[in-house]
Design a protein around this motif. Structure first.
Motif, PDB file in Angstrom:
ATOM      1  N   HIS A  25       0.828  -1.207   0.000  1.00 28.50           N
ATOM      2  CA  HIS A  25       0.000   0.000   0.000  1.00 28.50           C
ATOM      3  C   HIS A  25       0.863   1.258   0.000  1.00 28.50           C
ATOM      4  O   HIS A  25       0.665   2.145   0.825  1.00 28.50           O
ATOM      5  CB  HIS A  25      -0.936  -0.017   1.209  1.00 28.50           C
ATOM      6  N   TYR A 104      -7.812  -2.831  -1.733  1.00 28.23           N
ATOM      7  CA  TYR A 104      -7.631  -1.530  -2.373  1.00 28.23           C
ATOM      8  C   TYR A 104      -7.476  -1.702  -3.878  1.00 28.23           C
ATOM      9  O   TYR A 104      -6.717  -2.555  -4.344  1.00 28.23           O
ATOM     10  CB  TYR A 104      -6.408  -0.799  -1.808  1.00 28.23           C
ATOM     11  N   GLN A 132      -9.473   5.763   0.160  1.00 33.08           N
ATOM     12  CA  GLN A 132      -8.986   5.105  -1.050  1.00 33.08           C
ATOM     13  C   GLN A 132     -10.088   4.240  -1.663  1.00 33.08           C
ATOM     14  O   GLN A 132     -10.842   3.586  -0.937  1.00 33.08           O
ATOM     15  CB  GLN A 132      -7.781   4.206  -0.722  1.00 33.08           C
ATOM     16  N   GLU A 134     -11.728   0.998  -3.174  1.00 35.60           N
ATOM     17  CA  GLU A 134     -11.484  -0.427  -2.915  1.00 35.60           C
ATOM     18  C   GLU A 134     -12.565  -1.252  -3.599  1.00 35.60           C
ATOM     19  O   GLU A 134     -13.628  -0.736  -3.927  1.00 35.60           O
ATOM     20  CB  GLU A 134     -11.412  -0.716  -1.417  1.00 35.60           C
TER      21      GLU A 134
END
Length: 142
Positions: A25, A104, A132, A134
């Motif tokens: 990530h 993600y 974020q 996902e």
């Protein structure tokens, strides 16, 4: 060998999770993952059913389930891309008829891994904490 999580595994699992999260990530600030370490230790791992994959040298990785939800699947960085993730995932597929997870969107290697292992994208969401995008992915053994 896959075995049930033991309390003495906790520090190793949190370390694998933290290093794996940083690697997978890169699009999320490292401080975020550091801020989640205590919750992993005190809340998330204890609330899940966790199994670890062992090698002669120790723990290779782990998988955590909350009912049919795959909450975590992490492999030690030194052991990635050698089949450990698939072994842990297959272990749970043999125990469940359906598995849900969130991943993600930008973690393309994980998305490919899950697709290769029979998961399909059901919905695109936004993670509330990180903001974020996902995917909600589902595998059905039926």
């Amino acid at each position: 060998m896959i075995r049930a999580f033991e309390e003495t595994d906790m520090d190793t699992l949190v370390d694998i999770w933290y290093k794996g999260s940083l690697q997978a990530h890169h699009f999320i600030e490292a401080d975020y993952w550091k801020s989640q370490m205590e919750d992993m230790k005190q809340k998330y791992i204890p609330m899940s059913e966790t199994h670890v994959l062992m090698s002669p040298s120790g723990i290779v990785g782990f998988i955590s389930m909350v009912d049919n939800y795959l909450a975590a699947l992490f492999i030690d960085v030194a052991h990635q891309n050698k089949g450990a993730g698939k072994e842990l995932l297959d272990f749970e597929k043999n125990r469940k008829s359906e598995i849900h997870l969130k991943v993600y969107k930008e973690n393309s290697s994980a998305v490919r891994f899950y697709e290769k292992n029979g998961f399909v994208v059901k919905e695109e969401l936004t993670d509330e904490q990180t903001k974020q995008p996902e995917y909600l992915m589902v595998w059905s053994g039926n």
